[in-house]
Design an enzyme around this catalytic site. Sequence first.
Site, PDB file in Angstrom:
ATOM      1  N   ASN A  93      14.524 -62.939  82.128  1.00 49.07           N
ATOM      2  CA  ASN A  93      15.488 -62.057  82.793  1.00 49.07           C
ATOM      3  C   ASN A  93      15.156 -61.762  84.248  1.00 49.07           C
ATOM      4  O   ASN A  93      16.050 -61.492  85.045  1.00 49.07           O
ATOM      5  CB  ASN A  93      15.568 -60.744  81.980  1.00 49.07           C
ATOM      6  CG  ASN A  93      16.144 -59.607  82.791  1.00 49.07           C
ATOM      7  OD1 ASN A  93      17.352 -59.478  82.963  1.00 49.07           O
ATOM      8  ND2 ASN A  93      15.256 -58.779  83.348  1.00 49.07           N
ATOM      9  N   TYR A 158      21.481 -67.042  95.490  1.00 41.34           N
ATOM     10  CA  TYR A 158      21.552 -66.425  94.167  1.00 41.34           C
ATOM     11  C   TYR A 158      22.456 -67.235  93.235  1.00 41.34           C
ATOM     12  O   TYR A 158      22.076 -67.564  92.115  1.00 41.34           O
ATOM     13  CB  TYR A 158      22.092 -65.006  94.341  1.00 41.34           C
ATOM     14  CG  TYR A 158      22.153 -64.177  93.086  1.00 41.34           C
ATOM     15  CD1 TYR A 158      21.003 -63.633  92.538  1.00 41.34           C
ATOM     16  CD2 TYR A 158      23.374 -63.905  92.468  1.00 41.34           C
ATOM     17  CE1 TYR A 158      21.061 -62.835  91.394  1.00 41.34           C
ATOM     18  CE2 TYR A 158      23.435 -63.110  91.331  1.00 41.34           C
ATOM     19  CZ  TYR A 158      22.283 -62.578  90.804  1.00 41.34           C
ATOM     20  OH  TYR A 158      22.342 -61.793  89.681  1.00 41.34           O
TER      21      TYR A 158
HETATM   22  N1  LIG Z   1      22.734 -55.880  88.083  1.00 44.28           N
HETATM   23  C1  LIG Z   1      23.732 -56.745  87.995  1.00 44.28           C
HETATM   24  O1  LIG Z   1      24.886 -56.453  88.330  1.00 44.28           O
HETATM   25  C2  LIG Z   1      23.470 -58.142  87.471  1.00 44.28           C
HETATM   26  C3  LIG Z   1      24.575 -58.932  87.143  1.00 44.28           C
HETATM   27  C4  LIG Z   1      24.368 -60.205  86.655  1.00 44.28           C
HETATM   28  C5  LIG Z   1      23.087 -60.683  86.471  1.00 44.28           C
HETATM   29  N2  LIG Z   1      22.020 -59.899  86.792  1.00 44.28           N
HETATM   30  C6  LIG Z   1      20.683 -60.462  86.549  1.00 44.28           C
HETATM   31  O2  LIG Z   1      19.972 -59.643  85.656  1.00 44.28           O
HETATM   32  C7  LIG Z   1      18.575 -59.778  85.910  1.00 44.28           C
HETATM   33  C8  LIG Z   1      17.963 -58.401  86.091  1.00 44.28           C
HETATM   34  O3  LIG Z   1      18.547 -57.801  87.237  1.00 44.28           O
HETATM   35  P1  LIG Z   1      18.647 -56.221  87.440  1.00 44.28           P
HETATM   36  O4  LIG Z   1      19.994 -55.946  87.950  1.00 44.28           O
HETATM   37  O5  LIG Z   1      18.166 -55.539  86.226  1.00 44.28           O
HETATM   38  O6  LIG Z   1      17.625 -56.033  88.651  1.00 44.28           O
HETATM   39  P2  LIG Z   1      16.438 -55.001  88.886  1.00 44.28           P
HETATM   40  O7  LIG Z   1      16.018 -55.222  90.286  1.00 44.28           O
HETATM   41  O8  LIG Z   1      16.837 -53.634  88.417  1.00 44.28           O
HETATM   42  O9  LIG Z   1      15.309 -55.524  87.883  1.00 44.28           O
HETATM   43  C9  LIG Z   1      14.653 -56.752  88.092  1.00 44.28           C
HETATM   44  C10 LIG Z   1      13.274 -56.657  87.480  1.00 44.28           C
HETATM   45  O10 LIG Z   1      12.612 -57.916  87.680  1.00 44.28           O
HETATM   46  C11 LIG Z   1      11.321 -57.677  88.191  1.00 44.28           C
HETATM   47  N3  LIG Z   1      10.888 -58.834  88.977  1.00 44.28           N
HETATM   48  C12 LIG Z   1      11.317 -59.214  90.205  1.00 44.28           C
HETATM   49  N4  LIG Z   1      10.644 -60.310  90.611  1.00 44.28           N
HETATM   50  C13 LIG Z   1       9.790 -60.644  89.604  1.00 44.28           C
HETATM   51  C14 LIG Z   1       8.837 -61.668  89.437  1.00 44.28           C
HETATM   52  N5  LIG Z   1       8.599 -62.585  90.396  1.00 44.28           N
HETATM   53  N6  LIG Z   1       8.152 -61.723  88.263  1.00 44.28           N
HETATM   54  C15 LIG Z   1       8.351 -60.792  87.303  1.00 44.28           C
HETATM   55  N7  LIG Z   1       9.223 -59.776  87.425  1.00 44.28           N
HETATM   56  C16 LIG Z   1       9.950 -59.706  88.556  1.00 44.28           C
HETATM   57  C17 LIG Z   1      11.436 -56.413  89.031  1.00 44.28           C
HETATM   58  O11 LIG Z   1      10.179 -55.788  89.229  1.00 44.28           O
HETATM   59  C18 LIG Z   1      12.403 -55.587  88.182  1.00 44.28           C
HETATM   60  O12 LIG Z   1      11.722 -54.822  87.212  1.00 44.28           O
HETATM   61  C19 LIG Z   1      18.435 -60.664  87.139  1.00 44.28           C
HETATM   62  O13 LIG Z   1      18.180 -61.989  86.736  1.00 44.28           O
HETATM   63  C20 LIG Z   1      19.814 -60.564  87.779  1.00 44.28           C
HETATM   64  O14 LIG Z   1      20.107 -61.677  88.547  1.00 44.28           O
HETATM   65  C21 LIG Z   1      22.188 -58.633  87.281  1.00 44.28           C
END
Ligand SMILES: NC(=O)c1ccc[n+]([C@@H]2O[C@H](COP(=O)([O-])OP(=O)(O)OC[C@H]3O[C@@H](n4cnc5c(N)ncnc54)[C@H](O)[C@@H]3O)[C@@H](O)[C@H]2O)c1
Length: 263
Positions: A93, A158
Amino acid sequence: MGRAFDLTGRVAIVTGAGHGIGQGVARVLAAAGAVVVCADVDAGAAGATSEEIAAAGGSAAPAAVDVSRRDQVHDLVRATASEHGRVDVMCNNAGIIIDVPVLDLSEEQLDRVLAVNLKGVLFGCQAAGAVMRSQRAGSIINMASGAFDTAPARLVAYSISKAGVVQITRTLAKELGPDGVRVNAIAPGLVETDITRRHYTAEDGTVDEDKRERFLGRSRDLAPLRRIGTTEDVGHAALYLASEAARFVTGQVLRPNGGVSMP
Ligand SMILES: NC(=O)c1ccc[n+]([C@@H]2O[C@H](COP(=O)([O-])OP(=O)(O)OC[C@H]3O[C@@H](n4cnc5c(N)ncnc54)[C@H](O)[C@@H]3O)[C@@H](O)[C@H]2O)c1
């Protein structure tokens, strides 16, 4: 039938479990009975998620990992398999975003997004896939994004990383299906997390409510269900894919997005 979503006795790893969607996935899998290894580059946040799950009566353990480092991802999976005996669910994730027009994207920015979002997912698939193949069972869940369908302006690094995540998913589903391992992706619509908050939050943490409404309101109004997603909504999608309920489902992209896109 009621047991199809029960994960009692299952061992799951969730990367990026310290915040946002990963935290939501970790909570839901733990509530369904899984032992959840909460992995994050932010070790303190991984610890906080793990403690919160334990306080709610679940089973969890924290782990520090930078998913862009192949050795660290393999160590995480190896340590989980040796400590808990198996790896049933791997949710790749962790992800980052860079918001910049194509013409201004630097090579360093491109490399960083691909290192975490694309290589990080591939490393997680390789490490967990090897263990699951030898178990002849397992479910890999890769976090893509609606951006893979819609290719929004300013998000080229992205959205190509997420398109790549979907292709890794499809390829690995073909390669590991005969060994009893399922591989699927989730492409959520907009969910309010740190990824979105940076658009309307000042450095001191103050939220600009007008900007927030403009940012989130657009997606909400486009959704037939008239709301944006929650981390729990995505957690439930992950629970389905992790569970026996999805035993005939592989190589698919599940889109918890309120109906925003219907490709
Ligand atoms: N928030 C949205 O609207 C959304 C929509 C579609 C997809 N996503 C995807 O969901 C996933 C989570 O996103 P989110 O919105 O929860 O973001 P977020 O920034 O709240 O959480 C991301 C987490 O990943 C961790 N992280 C970042 N780089 C890392 C690394 N190199 N190794 C290990 N951990 C790492 C961060 O510390 C954080 O805890 C991502 O892949 C994002 O692309 C998010």
